[in-house]
Design a protein around this motif. Sequence first.
Motif, PDB file in Angstrom:
ATOM      1  N   THR A 291       0.833  -1.208   0.000  1.00  0.00           N
ATOM      2  CA  THR A 291       0.000   0.000   0.000  1.00  0.00           C
ATOM      3  C   THR A 291       0.858   1.244   0.000  1.00  0.00           C
ATOM      4  OG1 THR A 291      -1.770  -1.169   1.178  1.00  0.00           O
ATOM      5  CG2 THR A 291      -1.796   1.229   1.261  1.00  0.00           C
TER       6      THR A 291
ATOM      7  N   SER B 188       0.489   3.830  -3.042  1.00  0.00           N
ATOM      8  CA  SER B 188      -0.218   5.075  -2.703  1.00  0.00           C
ATOM      9  C   SER B 188       0.713   6.254  -2.506  1.00  0.00           C
ATOM     10  CB  SER B 188      -1.044   4.872  -1.421  1.00  0.00           C
ATOM     11  OG  SER B 188      -0.192   4.559  -0.325  1.00  0.00           O
TER      12      SER B 188
ATOM     13  N   SER C 121      -4.564  -2.489  -6.292  1.00  0.00           N
ATOM     14  CA  SER C 121      -3.865  -1.323  -6.846  1.00  0.00           C
ATOM     15  C   SER C 121      -2.544  -1.727  -7.482  1.00  0.00           C
ATOM     16  CB  SER C 121      -3.613  -0.291  -5.740  1.00  0.00           C
ATOM     17  OG  SER C 121      -4.829   0.192  -5.233  1.00  0.00           O
TER      18      SER C 121
END
Length: 888
Positions: free
Chosen positions: A804, A808, A845
């Motif tokens: 993450t 991100s 993602s």
Amino acid sequence: MTEDIISSVENHDDLVAWLNDVIAVDKVSTQQLGEIDTLISSLLTTLEVACEDTSAQLERIIDSTSRAVPRLVYDLHSMRDNAVALQSTLPSLQNQSKASTSEETAAILAELRTLNLVKRNMEAAREVLGEAESWNSLEFEVTSFLAERSYVRAAERLSEASKSMAVFQNTPEYDSRRTLMINLQNQLEASLSSALISAISSHELAVCKEYYHIFSNIQREVEFRNYYHGARRTEIVGLWQTANLLESGESSASRTMSSFLPEFYDSFLSLLETERLSIPQVFPDPPSTLSQFITSTMSNLQPNVAHRLSSTLSYHGAAGLQELVACFKATEHFVSRVENLFEKISFSSNPWSPLESPPSLGGPVSPGPTPTHSRRRSLRMSISWRSGGHRASLSGLNVLKGKQDVILDDLDWDQELFQPFLPFQVDYGSLEKRFLQDALQRLLVVGQHNSQAPKMDQSRLLREKMVDAVQVADACLTRSGSLTYGYGSVGLVQALDFFFSSFMASWTKQVELEPATVLTGTVGSSSGQDLLDLDYTARDWADFQHSVHLLESSRAVLERLSAFEGRLRTTLIRFSAQFRAARQDSSSTVTSSRRLDQLFEQSVLNSIDLQTLFDAVDPDSREHGGATSNKPSGVDPITPLLVEALEGVHKFAKSCQKSVQKTLLSPLRNHLSAYASLAAWTSNDDKGSRQGASGQYDLQVPTFSLSPTDTIQRVADGLLNLPRLLEVYGEDNALAFSLHTLPSLDPQILASLGAHVDGVSTERALPGHLRRPSLAYKPASHPSLDPELVASAWLSSLSHSIVTHLTSEVLPSIPSLSPHGAGQLSSDLSYISNIASAMAVNHESLEKWKQFTALADAEGRKTWAERDSGATDPIFGEIARKRGWTVG
């Protein structure tokens, strides 16, 4: 001696208490016990014989009654027949009487009737004229009596004149005569006032009694009581007014309200003991008079009790709650002692017996509650006889108890004592919250925020402070029962929830905000020596162990919190049982006094929220008609009470977990810190094509996959080392605590850990399709989890967190991507995706970044051109801008 012991049963209300008192070793010898046993056996035999005699006599009465009933029916029929015969005979006798009377006799009788009517009217007129004549001389006579100090005769004269006031009702003279009557009564009262006060002050009861009758005759009984109460309370009111208290702001004061109040009550009780003997010799209604005396005394205190209680809270601040409880308990003790005093004074069947019977002065006695008392007394005595008649053979206590109950039920002297406390009891929740907030500040002021304290000591300090916090909270349970008897339970739960949640919030803030402190000395961890090949520094190991110790302390905190909540639940169940007993039995009370019960019942504390709370903790409350008993679903009896506190513990655990995670992932984050600025992203070195200088001829040759960058390689190696690290610490109970709060934990992993994790339902952490009805709250039991499952959960969380962070924060920071740079990034992401997949981490993602960076320029531009602008994927848009697909 034995006879004295047997006769002592008359002084006890309870036979069991009498037996316990009699057979005490220091009071009765073995020989006396034998004598008592013999005498009791004799009494029992006598009682059995008496019972048999009574039964035989009752049978004879029933037999004679059954024989007399048929005769009674026959006599009634005979009487009815005679009455019917007489009814038929009377008309004929009347006719015969009229026929035998001549007209002359009838005229004479009519004249006699007229003369008799005239005589009666003349006598009535004479009486009216006499009353009018007496009013003409009333003022002179009364003034003469007053001049001669013949106060009794003056009162008798005014009483006689008062009776004739009705004669002048609805006449022009009524107002003038009424004014004259009031003026003469005022003169008599003024003449007696100084002598009356002197007699009251010198305790001349016979004189006071005579004055009482004088005032009663002139309808001034209320004024007499005011004189009496005012003179008798002077000393105790002066003691209250001259009290030198700290709360009053006196510079020379040395004692508080809570220390002064018991002394004041002791002095007041001594005065009441004296009045208990004096009042029956003056007044015809001793209990009512004593009640009025207490009420008038308390209402005339300046400053009043409520004002001084408010000053106490203002002076002591948060600690004023303890002072308030002490004052309330002193008041309750005083009320209990005064109730005993009323029991003594109510046992007198003829309160006028100490002196001679009151003379018949012809004046009306001031109307009071006496007729009501008499009517209710007869009813209460009959009920007492029916319900407790089997004990009447022991003593006359039942009759006296019935009289006592009816008197005490109608008196409200204790309301004046309890009423000043009610506003503060209603506000108990906020007062308790304020007290706990102050206690929390004092609790945390030492040690926690000391920057010089070693970090490893913080976990021990947390445990110690939690012990102190629970001790403070335990005192709340006693304080709530003492001040509100359970009526303040809602405020109690809210205050405790706030206290523990604030306590944990302060420690959570400490973990989140304070920077790490390097430990002095080397880390003596065998695990640290075994994992020296990892990229962790000594500071990292110190921070890691510090966070783990704090996480272990949070487990200990939850255990203590759960144990305290159990005690809180037990206390609330006890309160609920008392309330339920009071509802089912009218003779039972929740508090120490029936009047206090009424005050609480009429206050806002007796709310639906209180009953809902009792229903939640006590299943018996719902079964016996609780406020929420009609709900079909019911309330889970093991629903947590301190919800915010429980959340606070797990928020603290989550902060510790984040700290552990931050330490474990710090080398990987360091590797990624310069990843976005690599020159490879803007490089045009494309070995997959050969192009002439003019760019007119392109030669496509086969290419092989690019190798991942060194940064990604090191990150992947770090991820692959995490299982080895977690194997070492997987058996640590600290890491197994509160797994549901692990950041980025896969719901499937959480579901595999079991339905309950450390007393908290996993339902809140799971998506809707994984929730099960069985995942309800249970008290913390800390089940032993498989170390492999614990390591798996942490590995999943750590892997998700670093991926993450990569998708991100790191990848969006890449300024631009050349075709070669995109190829290199695609290779890196494919490599890290394979590592994540091996660890059972599926990150959406990451897959999108990998997919979109692998697109060739032509395909990417075409996809961008054909896009639906309203539904463009944010990651695709980010990559399109970096690749230059959005230009032109």
